[in-house]
Each structure stands twice: as structure tokens, then as C-alpha cells.
Design a protein around this motif. Sequence first.
Motif, PDB file in Angstrom:
ATOM      1  N   ALA A  85       7.750 -30.528  30.955  1.00 49.02           N
ATOM      2  CA  ALA A  85       8.831 -31.507  31.016  1.00 49.02           C
ATOM      3  C   ALA A  85       8.328 -32.893  30.631  1.00 49.02           C
ATOM      4  O   ALA A  85       7.124 -33.118  30.471  1.00 49.02           O
ATOM      5  N   ALA A  86       9.267 -33.817  30.504  1.00 50.67           N
ATOM      6  CA  ALA A  86       8.961 -35.201  30.139  1.00 50.67           C
ATOM      7  C   ALA A  86       7.825 -35.745  30.996  1.00 50.67           C
ATOM      8  O   ALA A  86       7.790 -35.535  32.209  1.00 50.67           O
ATOM      9  N   GLY A  87       6.895 -36.418  30.344  1.00 54.84           N
ATOM     10  CA  GLY A  87       5.724 -36.978  31.015  1.00 54.84           C
ATOM     11  C   GLY A  87       4.503 -36.091  30.930  1.00 54.84           C
ATOM     12  O   GLY A  87       3.388 -36.559  31.105  1.00 54.84           O
ATOM     13  N   GLY A  88       4.711 -34.813  30.643  1.00 53.92           N
ATOM     14  CA  GLY A  88       3.595 -33.874  30.534  1.00 53.92           C
ATOM     15  C   GLY A  88       3.016 -33.859  29.127  1.00 53.92           C
ATOM     16  O   GLY A  88       3.576 -34.427  28.192  1.00 53.92           O
ATOM     17  N   ALA A  89       1.871 -33.223  29.001  1.00 57.46           N
ATOM     18  CA  ALA A  89       1.182 -33.165  27.710  1.00 57.46           C
ATOM     19  C   ALA A  89       0.473 -31.835  27.553  1.00 57.46           C
ATOM     20  O   ALA A  89       0.158 -31.163  28.539  1.00 57.46           O
ATOM     21  N   VAL A  90       0.206 -31.481  26.298  1.00 57.04           N
ATOM     22  CA  VAL A  90      -0.520 -30.259  25.958  1.00 57.04           C
ATOM     23  C   VAL A  90      -1.499 -30.612  24.846  1.00 57.04           C
ATOM     24  O   VAL A  90      -1.115 -31.267  23.872  1.00 57.04           O
ATOM     25  N   ALA A  91      -2.753 -30.200  24.973  1.00 59.47           N
ATOM     26  CA  ALA A  91      -3.755 -30.370  23.919  1.00 59.47           C
ATOM     27  C   ALA A  91      -4.208 -28.980  23.483  1.00 59.47           C
ATOM     28  O   ALA A  91      -4.706 -28.202  24.296  1.00 59.47           O
ATOM     29  N   VAL A  92      -4.017 -28.672  22.210  1.00 58.79           N
ATOM     30  CA  VAL A  92      -4.300 -27.350  21.662  1.00 58.79           C
ATOM     31  C   VAL A  92      -5.551 -27.432  20.788  1.00 58.79           C
ATOM     32  O   VAL A  92      -5.573 -28.176  19.810  1.00 58.79           O
ATOM     33  N   PRO A  93      -6.593 -26.645  21.121  1.00 62.75           N
ATOM     34  CA  PRO A  93      -7.815 -26.696  20.313  1.00 62.75           C
ATOM     35  C   PRO A  93      -7.663 -25.930  19.000  1.00 62.75           C
ATOM     36  O   PRO A  93      -6.756 -25.101  18.852  1.00 62.75           O
ATOM     37  N   PRO A  94      -8.562 -26.195  18.052  1.00 66.72           N
ATOM     38  CA  PRO A  94      -8.537 -25.429  16.804  1.00 66.72           C
ATOM     39  C   PRO A  94      -8.625 -23.926  17.091  1.00 66.72           C
ATOM     40  O   PRO A  94      -9.225 -23.510  18.088  1.00 66.72           O
ATOM     41  N   LEU A  95      -8.008 -23.152  16.242  1.00 59.75           N
ATOM     42  CA  LEU A  95      -8.006 -21.690  16.230  1.00 59.75           C
ATOM     43  C   LEU A  95      -7.104 -21.048  17.281  1.00 59.75           C
ATOM     44  O   LEU A  95      -6.870 -19.842  17.220  1.00 59.75           O
ATOM     45  N   LEU A  96      -6.573 -21.812  18.250  1.00 58.38           N
ATOM     46  CA  LEU A  96      -5.686 -21.214  19.251  1.00 58.38           C
ATOM     47  C   LEU A  96      -4.285 -21.065  18.656  1.00 58.38           C
ATOM     48  O   LEU A  96      -3.651 -22.062  18.304  1.00 58.38           O
ATOM     49  N   PRO A  97      -3.790 -19.829  18.542  1.00 54.26           N
ATOM     50  CA  PRO A  97      -2.419 -19.653  18.061  1.00 54.26           C
ATOM     51  C   PRO A  97      -1.445 -20.329  19.023  1.00 54.26           C
ATOM     52  O   PRO A  97      -1.570 -20.196  20.247  1.00 54.26           O
TER      53      PRO A  97
END
Length: 162
Positions: A85-97
Motif C-alpha cells: 500500500a501507499a508508503g511502502g516500497a519494493v526493491a527487486v534485485p537483478p535476475l529476480l522474475p
Amino acid sequence: MTAERAGAIVVRAEDAERVELPAGGAFGLLVDGDATRGALGANRLTLGVGANGARPHHHAVSWEFFQVLDGAAEFLLGEELVTVAAGGAVAVPPLLPHAFGAAAGSTADLLVVAAPGVRRFGYFRALGDVTRGRLPFEDLRARQEEYDVYFGASAVWEAARG
């Protein structure tokens, strides 16, 4: 128009190029990777209620960071679905589908940063044309390496989002 101040890049909201998407969504193109000598690229993505943002894909080189500014977004991370939800974040590393879209019943407003940055504005423009039926998806698939966007498939995503 983008302005440089003492080496900084300033992009006012009204100056960001806008690429329209279906269901009232749009990309706001903020900073392309070549403008930062490959350090990062950034865009703002708005999605209509329940709209898909990106089908399953991965990046060979770039991390991708998402800040949910408003609404809620659903992310596929590997084979796990996560709603943020609003205010949250996601960091996706290389190679992760991964894949993402507005959560069911919600819109989503996302700040998206890729680091290192590649020249990806052309990808967003072409994606806008694909979503409006002006360009076949295969044109994007043929340029995966150029844009560091490698398309894949996910039974979990298909079951959840169609």
C-alpha cells in the motif's frame, strides 16, 4: 524540459514526457540512464483500478526500486504475490522474475527507479504503443537486451491477474 543545476538534473512535473496507457494510466518519464551516465533511471507510473503494469520479466543488470506513492500495488516476486500500500516500497534485485500492477479495486501511483540506469525511455514509449495496439509486442521482445528487460512467464501471475 529537463534543466541541469550544478550537475543536478531538475525535472518539473509539467515538463516530464507523458506516455499514455490504457485505463487512465501513464508513464511520466523523469530521468533516463544516459542523463546520469548510467547511475540510475527514474519514471513515475500511474495505473488505473486493477490495471496491469508489467508482465513477468527480469533485469540482467539493474535493480528496480518501487515506492508506492498512492493506492496499492500487487507485485510478483519470484513466484510470490505481495500487495504493498501507499508508503511502502519494493526493491527487486537483478535476475529476480517480477511483475506488478494496481491491486484489485485500487489505483496505483508508483515512483520507479532502476540502478544502474540504462537508456529505457525508448522502451516506455514503445510499451505505450504496444498497449494501444500501434506496435506488436514482438518489437519489444526483439530489443530485450538493449533495454535490460527480459520477458518471461509465470503461472502464479496468470492465475492471479489473467
